[in-house]
Structures are given as structure tokens and as C-alpha cells.
Design a protein around this motif. Structure first.
Motif: not given
Length: 328
Positions: A174-180, A216-223, A225-231, A294-300
Motif C-alpha cells: 500500500g505504501i509503495l502504491q501511494a509513493v508511486v 504531498h510529493h515531498r512527504f511521500f519521498c521522505l516516507l 526513504q524512511e521505509l527504505w532504511t527499515r527494510l 522520471r521523478s519516481t525513477l529518480k527516487l528509486c
């Protein structure tokens, strides 16, 4: 989600500078906005949706239709955008924001991030409300009804993609879907507000929406990144390999309402299918998807997702590439 490998890094939220929603009480549309009202007499001579963003109106089989039918096509395209928004905001974004806000995501997130998730939740409900409200106003004044079609079919497909890709991790899916969705750059929100040929009420509403979505874009980018550190490494690979199909599904236009609208405008079924193939298929669709994503790909790329085993190949299989390599 497991957290043993690699070790969790202390991050804080946000990492640097002010938070994305620090001024929410003063700036959010739901706090400060006004209801956008449609007045036909003030909008005569303007279009309801930019023809440049309605691919099929330039097709030779459509361009020859009577002007009134072409006008109705653009109105129904606007309806599709507005009603699809109500499904997206409530069924994808808020379905992800709620577990984060109520600390049900399993991520042990800081309270400041959880409160921001509640702010996003409020915003998205308001976006859904005013999208439906404007569609209803336009239908009442113009007499062009909002057809009783399934405008949320693409949401169902995205949810099914999440369930199939991450069947044992619904919160992560669900989080990944929203981030996308929240990190995609949409031509509609970026271009319509400045197009003076478009009905002013539509421009104003999309401008309101764009202001909130920038935060929201910035919020979900930070979310993310927070998610990634916990995986751990295994879950990072799983998450990264799920992203391409989610991106592709999110950016694959829901063609059933388009098909029905073309038939309603007077095209026969074989011609309508030809229009859909020409306007939404092949390389044109792939180029559009890479540009918008492109922005989503850069985040990845920013978290090293493309460097994980098998991830580049998974992106490539969906017609998506590393943003730096695509730009070169």
C-alpha cells in the motif's frame, strides 16, 4: 518486514530543513480554500479540457466528428479525470496514509511523520470531494451527464498488482502504491492551470490541487526513504522489483470509459478500437510512461534500488529505465 540487515540508520523526520507539511494549518486547501463554482455564462468559448492532453481528439477518425460531439468528448474526459481522482485519493493514497497515521504499518515511525500522514489523509478526502462536486456542477449546468461507468477500474488493477507482487506484505504494498502515485509528474496538474483556453473553474481547481500535491510529493519521498532504511536486503529487493509493475499500471490509462465515450460520440466499435490502438499503444505509450515517471525513477535511484540484484532487469521488462541512462 524485517529489520536485521542492513542495520537501521537513525534518520529523523524530516532529514533536513522544514517538514513538507509544517504550514499545513495555514496553507492546505482544506483549511484555506474556497468552493469552486462553475458559471456557464462566464465560460463560453472555452474548452473543458486541453485538447493537447486528450490524445484521441486529434485522431483523423475523431477530428471529423461534429463540433458538438467533440465538445462532449472533452467534457467526458474531464469527468473521467475528476471521478478517477476521487477513487485514487480515497482508495490508494488514504488506504496507505491511514496505517502510517495510526501506527499500524509496522514501521515504528516518528510521531511527526504520523501527524503529517493524517494531514495528507484530510487533504485527499477534500480533493475527492471537490472533484466530485465540480463534475456534478458541470453536469447540472451543461446537461452532459456523468455516465454511470466504472471510473475506478485502474485502481482495482493497481490493488491487484500489489496483492500479487507482495502477497504477504499488504502494508508495504500500500505504501509503495501511494509513493508511486504521489511522485508521478502529471501533465494535467502542471499544464492546465496556465492554459487560458480552459474553463476557469477547472483551472482554479487543478491549481488548488497542484499546490497540495507539491507538498504531498515531498512527504511521500521522505516516507519512502524512511521505509527504505527499515527494510532488510531481501525486502528491499522485493520492494524494488514490485515498483516497475506498479508504475506501469498507474500510468496505463483506463480505456473502458474512453471506449464508451467514443461510441457515444458516434464512432462504430471497430473504429473506436483503432483509435485506442493508435493513441495509447506501442512506443508512444512507453515514451510517455518514462517521461511522466522520471521523478519516481529518480527516487528509486536515490536509494540505490537499481543496484540491487535483478532490479534493472525487472524495470526494463516493464519498459522503464534508469533515469540517468534514459536522459543520456
Amino acid at each position: 518486514m524485517t529489520r536485521q540487515d542492513p542495520p537501521r540508520r537513525p534518520t529523523g523526520y524530516p532529514r533536513t530543513g522544514p517538514g513538507p507539511l509544517d504550514r499545513w494549518y495555514e496553507a492546505a486547501g482544506v483549511r484555506t480554500g474556497v468552493r469552486r463554482l462553475f458559471h456557464e455564462e462566464a465560460e463560453r468559448g472555452k474548452v473543458f479540457f486541453p485538447t493537447a492532453l486528450v490524445p484521441y481528439v486529434r485522431h483523423e477518425a475523431v477530428a471529423g466528428l461534429p463540433p458538438a460531439h467533440l465538445g462532449e468528448l472533452t467534457v467526458r474526459h474531464l469527468y473521467q479525470f475528476l471521478i478517477s481522482t476521487t477513487h485514487l485519493e480515497t482508495r490508494i493514497v488514504n488506504e496507505a496514509a491511514e496505517p502510517v497515521a495510526n501506527n499500524r504499518s509496522g514501521l515504528d515511525l516518528p510521531a511527526s511523520l504520523r501527524m503529517d500522514a493524517f494531514k495528507v489523509y484530510c487533504d485527499e478526502g477534500y480533493h475527492a470531494l471537490y472533484s466530485l462536486d465540480l463534475a456534478d456542477q458541470i453536469a447540472a449546468v451543461t446537461g452532459i451527464e456523468v455516465p454511470d461507468w466504472d471510473y475506478g477500474g485502474f485502481v482495482g488493477r493497481l490493488q491487484e498488482a500489489g496483492r500479487s507482487l507482495l502477497p504477504d506484505a499488504p502494508a508495504l504494498a500500500g505504501i509503495l502504491q501511494a509513493v508511486v502515485f504521489e511522485t508521478l509528474i502529471t501533465a494535467v496538474l502542471n499544464e492546465v492551470p496556465g492554459d487560458t483556453t480552459v474553463v476557469g473553474t477547472v483551472r482554479d481547481l487543478l491549481r488548488d490541487h497542484a499546490r497540495d500535491e507539491g507538498r504531498h510529493h515531498r512527504f511521500f519521498c521522505l516516507l519512502f526513504q524512511e521505509l527504505w532504511t527499515r527494510l532488510d536486503t531481501t525486502d528491499r529487493i522485493r520492494a524494488a522489483q514490485a515498483m516497475p509493475a506498479m508504475i506501469r499500471t498507474a500510468l496505463t490509462w483506463d480505456l473502458q470509459p474512453v471506449r464508451a465515450s467514443l461510441l457515444l460520440a458516434g464512432l462504430d466499435a471497430p473504429t473506436a478500437e483503432e483509435v485506442l490502438r493508435d493513441c495509447y499503444g506501442g512506443d508512444t505509450g512507453d515514451r510517455r510512461i518514462n517521461d511522466i515517471a522520471r521523478s519516481t525513477l529518480k527516487l528509486c535511484a536515490s536509494v540505490g534500488a537499481f543496484d540491487l540484484p535483478g532490479v534493472r532487469e525487472t524495470f526494463a521488462a516493464q519498459g522503464l529505465g534508469h533515469p540517468e541512462e534514459e536522459a543520456s
